[in-house]
Design a protein around this motif. Structure first.
Motif, PDB file in Angstrom:
ATOM      1  N   ASP A 167     -10.487 -47.395  39.555  1.00 57.97           N
ATOM      2  CA  ASP A 167      -9.450 -46.348  39.477  1.00 57.97           C
ATOM      3  C   ASP A 167      -9.105 -46.070  38.012  1.00 57.97           C
ATOM      4  N   THR A 171      -1.943 -45.733  38.247  1.00 55.23           N
ATOM      5  CA  THR A 171      -3.161 -46.162  37.540  1.00 55.23           C
ATOM      6  C   THR A 171      -2.914 -46.130  36.034  1.00 55.23           C
ATOM      7  N   ASP A 175       0.572 -41.061  52.844  1.00 52.84           N
ATOM      8  CA  ASP A 175      -0.509 -42.000  52.533  1.00 52.84           C
ATOM      9  C   ASP A 175      -1.378 -41.465  51.388  1.00 52.84           C
ATOM     10  N   ASP A 176      -1.626 -40.135  51.393  1.00 56.24           N
ATOM     11  CA  ASP A 176      -2.470 -39.559  50.330  1.00 56.24           C
ATOM     12  C   ASP A 176      -1.798 -39.653  48.970  1.00 56.24           C
ATOM     13  N   GLN A 177      -0.492 -39.398  48.932  1.00 54.40           N
ATOM     14  CA  GLN A 177       0.226 -39.531  47.654  1.00 54.40           C
ATOM     15  C   GLN A 177       0.106 -40.967  47.134  1.00 54.40           C
ATOM     16  N   ILE A 178       0.273 -41.906  48.054  1.00 57.02           N
ATOM     17  CA  ILE A 178       0.243 -43.316  47.657  1.00 57.02           C
ATOM     18  C   ILE A 178      -1.158 -43.711  47.183  1.00 57.02           C
ATOM     19  N   LYS A 179      -2.159 -43.170  47.860  1.00 53.39           N
ATOM     20  CA  LYS A 179      -3.537 -43.567  47.557  1.00 53.39           C
ATOM     21  C   LYS A 179      -4.060 -42.911  46.276  1.00 53.39           C
ATOM     22  N   TYR A 180      -3.684 -41.646  46.048  1.00 54.01           N
ATOM     23  CA  TYR A 180      -4.364 -40.913  44.976  1.00 54.01           C
ATOM     24  C   TYR A 180      -3.516 -40.605  43.747  1.00 54.01           C
ATOM     25  N   ASP A 181      -2.244 -40.921  43.761  1.00 60.93           N
ATOM     26  CA  ASP A 181      -1.396 -40.596  42.605  1.00 60.93           C
ATOM     27  C   ASP A 181      -1.969 -41.270  41.344  1.00 60.93           C
ATOM     28  N   LEU A 221       1.412 -50.227  44.832  1.00 62.52           N
ATOM     29  CA  LEU A 221       0.256 -49.348  44.658  1.00 62.52           C
ATOM     30  C   LEU A 221      -0.959 -50.185  44.281  1.00 62.52           C
ATOM     31  N   ASP A 222      -1.960 -50.154  45.139  1.00 62.93           N
ATOM     32  CA  ASP A 222      -3.182 -50.911  44.839  1.00 62.93           C
ATOM     33  C   ASP A 222      -4.076 -50.076  43.948  1.00 62.93           C
ATOM     34  N   ARG A 223      -4.333 -50.554  42.775  1.00 62.39           N
ATOM     35  CA  ARG A 223      -5.265 -49.868  41.875  1.00 62.39           C
ATOM     36  C   ARG A 223      -6.193 -50.921  41.265  1.00 62.39           C
TER      37      ARG A 223
END
Ligand code: SF4
Length: 279
Positions: free
Chosen positions: A231, A191, A181-187, A225-227
């Motif tokens: 972001d 962006t 989840d962290d990879q998906i959220k913060y990669d 990926l939601d950006r």
């Protein structure tokens, strides 16, 4: 448009360079500033490059011939690319959690491609492949000052496709395991790609990762990926921060897990400076 190598001739920064700097500035210095010769190429890089070549072959055939190619053609593209990696001047070195045996890696790649091919063929209805390996070069602005940077953000989009009126940027990944989840959220990569897509006139484009895992039994993970614009501002702040730190010569080593698989470990520690003899 110019190809990626031509775009890299100008002042630029890429997502991979930003990631390298954030992981270890000394590694960035050795690789991109000093051009130090690495001792080896990590197997996951070589494997990923070969896997990308195979998927690019699949989507190029769809783009040019309007129909999916047989699995055999995709497998051949993978084997050819893998062979080039084996024949390159740099030896390959496996990570701890990777098989080191070339035959096992080719078998794993073939298994992963079968999983990908099965899914991709079933999901091509109404899809138009617009671009494969599309290079981009877009401006970056310091969000705090509004000043446009001299360096461009450069890279290549694995796949741009359109379904109905919706455009989608797809990034291919081969990974040891499912993305967390962290990879998906913060990669930062999605962006950057959204920013690039918008600058290239694609509008509010969706970015999707198509991840095939190397786990014992390979599986496909599709992630949207939601950006948003916040972001994008943060990404530009990070990119500009890295460029400023590079300009200032801030190349401190960061020791940790990343040192284990570092191809520049043999040149990381510069010779100890000679101290002037005391009075
Ligand atoms: S060995 Fe570690 S500290 Fe040195 S360049 Fe590599 S990652 Fe950085």
């Amino acid at each position: 448009m110019a190809d990626l190598d031509q775009l890299r001739d100008g002042l630029h920064i890429s997502v991979s360079q930003i990631r390298t700097y954030l992981r270890c500035p000394r590694s960035f210095e050795l690789r991109y500033v000093l051009g130090a010769q690495p001792a080896f190429k990590p197997v996951p890089f070589a494997f990923g490059t070969s896997f990308h070549a195979a998927l690019a072959r699949f989507y190029l055939a769809v783009k040019e011939e309007g129909a999916p190619p047989p699995l055999q053609l995709v497998n051949d593209a993978f084997r050819d690319a893998w062979q080039r990696e084996l024949e390159s001047d740099l030896p390959l070195q496996a990570d701890d959690d990777e098989p080191a045996d070339t035959g096992a890696l080719v078998d794993k790649g073939t298994e992963m491609l079968a999983v990908f091919h099965d899914h991709a063929v079933k999901n091509l209805d109404g899809v138009k492949v617009e671009a494969v390996e599309q290079p981009f070069s877009v401006s970056l602005t310091d969000p705090d000052t509004g000043v446009e940077m001299e360096e461009k953000l450069v890279g290549a989009l694995d796949l741009v496709m359109k379904k109905g009126r919706k455009r989608q940027i797809v990034e291919h990944k081969s990974s040891a395991r499912k993305f967390s989840d962290d990879q998906i959220k913060y990669d930062i990569q999605p962006t950057a790609y959204r920013l690039a897509g918008k600058a290239m006139g694609m509008g509010d484009v969706k970015v999707t990762y198509q991840i095939v895992t190397k786990a014992k039994s390979s599986m496909l993970q599709i992630v949207d990926l939601d950006r948003n614009e916040e972001d994008e501002l943060e990404f530009q702040r990070v990119a500009v921060g890295v460029m400023r730190a590079v300009d200032a010569g801030a190349f401190m080593p960061v020791r940790g897990w990343q040192c284990r698989g570092c191809p520049h470990q043999h040149v990381c520690r510069p010779p100890r400076p000679k101290l002037a003899a005391a009075g």
